[in-house]
Scaffold this motif. Structure first.
Motif, PDB file in Angstrom:
ATOM      1  N   GLY A   1       0.816  -1.213   0.000  1.00 16.54           N
ATOM      2  CA  GLY A   1       0.000   0.000   0.000  1.00 16.54           C
ATOM      3  C   GLY A   1       0.847   1.259   0.000  1.00 16.54           C
ATOM      4  O   GLY A   1       2.087   1.216   0.041  1.00 16.54           O
ATOM      5  N   ASP A   2       0.185   2.396  -0.047  1.00 14.85           N
ATOM      6  CA  ASP A   2       0.843   3.706  -0.098  1.00 14.85           C
ATOM      7  C   ASP A   2       0.328   4.590   1.029  1.00 14.85           C
ATOM      8  O   ASP A   2      -0.863   4.599   1.344  1.00 14.85           O
ATOM      9  CB  ASP A   2       0.573   4.396  -1.444  1.00 14.85           C
ATOM     10  CG  ASP A   2       1.140   3.603  -2.612  1.00 14.85           C
ATOM     11  OD1 ASP A   2       2.336   3.287  -2.565  1.00 14.85           O
ATOM     12  OD2 ASP A   2       0.373   3.299  -3.551  1.00 14.85           O
ATOM     13  N   LEU A   3       1.237   5.358   1.609  1.00 20.34           N
ATOM     14  CA  LEU A   3       0.866   6.308   2.649  1.00 20.34           C
ATOM     15  C   LEU A   3       0.088   7.477   2.069  1.00 20.34           C
ATOM     16  O   LEU A   3       0.090   7.711   0.844  1.00 20.34           O
ATOM     17  CB  LEU A   3       2.131   6.843   3.333  1.00 20.34           C
ATOM     18  CG  LEU A   3       2.981   5.848   4.126  1.00 20.34           C
ATOM     19  CD1 LEU A   3       4.272   6.529   4.558  1.00 20.34           C
ATOM     20  CD2 LEU A   3       2.227   5.318   5.330  1.00 20.34           C
TER      21      LEU A   3
ATOM     22  N   PRO B   1      -0.491  11.352   1.113  1.00 18.71           N
ATOM     23  CA  PRO B   1       0.476  12.342   0.624  1.00 18.71           C
ATOM     24  C   PRO B   1       1.100  13.131   1.782  1.00 18.71           C
ATOM     25  O   PRO B   1       0.418  13.512   2.728  1.00 18.71           O
ATOM     26  CB  PRO B   1      -0.374  13.241  -0.273  1.00 18.71           C
ATOM     27  CG  PRO B   1      -1.509  12.378  -0.710  1.00 18.71           C
ATOM     28  CD  PRO B   1      -1.812  11.495   0.448  1.00 18.71           C
TER      29      PRO B   1
ATOM     30  N   SER C   1      -0.435  -3.694   5.764  1.00 16.98           N
ATOM     31  CA  SER C   1      -0.956  -2.638   4.904  1.00 16.98           C
ATOM     32  C   SER C   1      -0.766  -1.259   5.540  1.00 16.98           C
ATOM     33  O   SER C   1      -1.108  -1.049   6.705  1.00 16.98           O
ATOM     34  CB  SER C   1      -2.446  -2.861   4.628  1.00 16.98           C
ATOM     35  OG  SER C   1      -2.974  -1.772   3.871  1.00 16.98           O
TER      36      SER C   1
ATOM     37  N   GLN D   1      -1.837   1.389   3.606  1.00 19.89           N
ATOM     38  CA  GLN D   1      -2.639   2.161   2.668  1.00 19.89           C
ATOM     39  C   GLN D   1      -3.364   3.326   3.341  1.00 19.89           C
ATOM     40  O   GLN D   1      -4.150   3.133   4.272  1.00 19.89           O
ATOM     41  CB  GLN D   1      -3.672   1.251   1.982  1.00 19.89           C
ATOM     42  CG  GLN D   1      -4.493   1.931   0.904  1.00 19.89           C
ATOM     43  CD  GLN D   1      -3.629   2.438  -0.244  1.00 19.89           C
ATOM     44  OE1 GLN D   1      -2.676   1.768  -0.656  1.00 19.89           O
ATOM     45  NE2 GLN D   1      -3.939   3.611  -0.750  1.00 19.89           N
TER      46      GLN D   1
END
Length: 218
Positions: A111-113, A115, A142, A144
């Motif tokens: 997943g992505d943090l 911004p 995760s 995310q």
């Protein structure tokens, strides 16, 4: 969990010289521990063992065909050559079907943090107890959408069925903070340079600009 069958051989040569000869023959020196028995010195086929680790990870279940019998094992400690990366020696744990073992399992972040957030990782693995033939190769974590201030402890992990956490549940694994801006990085760099007493040499552009200023003022 991946399971791989390997043909192992009993080792009769020991010490550094014996280990070198074993490796030159395309095999890896190994020792099997566990179940209260004396350690068994064996050799493993280097190519097949390397492929097994690549496919199944560090916790791959190995069925060793040894002296006409099958022995289930799990890698406990693996030594690699610091430059070539080849496997130099392997410690194995003897296990049985249905037996539970405590083992280290790596964490995989997915997943992505959010911004502007930055991830800090305190631990790359956790200890769990699981049935020897059902040890996970990895545990996904995760991140995310997590924003600054969020954190993940060992107790937050979702473990595979049949696994029990051994690591303290309060152990901090990941934490999320605010990512530094370009201005923050530039200020930190300038402060570090000042603390070290480093005097920066002026660039050619700075010298040219200074010379031009003197010329205009004359």
């Amino acid at each position: 969990m991946s399971e791989v069958r390997l043909a192992a051989e009993t080792r009769t040569e020991f010490g550094k010289g014996g280990a070198r000869r074993t490796r030159r023959s395309g095999k890896i020196p190994a020792v099997i521990y566990g179940h209260g028995a004396d350690p068994r010195h064996v050799s493993l086929p280097a190519r097949e063992f390397t492929q097994a680790i690549k496919r199944g990870g560090g916790n791959v279940l190995l069925t060793l065909s040894l002296d006409g019998e099958d022995q289930l094992t799990i890698p406990k400690a693996v030594q690699r050559h610091p430059i070539r990366g080849s496997y130099e020696h392997v410690d194995l744990i003897a296990v049985r079907i249905g037996e539970k073992v405590t083992i280290e399992v790596p964490l995989v972040i997915v997943g992505d943090l959010a911004p502007g957030a930055m991830l800090g990782q305190e631990y790359t693995s956790v200890q769990i107890e699981a049935e020897a033939t059902h040890i996970p190769n990895e545990i996904e974590v995760s991140i995310q959408g997590l924003d600054a201030g969020a954190h993940i402890t060992a107790g937050d992990l979702i473990l595979p069925a049949g696994s029990t956490l051994v690591t303290d549940a309060e152990t901090l694994l990941l934490n999320v903070s605010t990512a530094p801006t370009a201005e923050d990085i530039e200020a930190d760099t300038a402060e570090s340079i000042a603390d070290l007493g480093i005097i920066e040499e002026p660039s050619d552009a700075d010298v040219a600009e200074a010379a031009e200023g003197k010329s205009d003022g004359s």
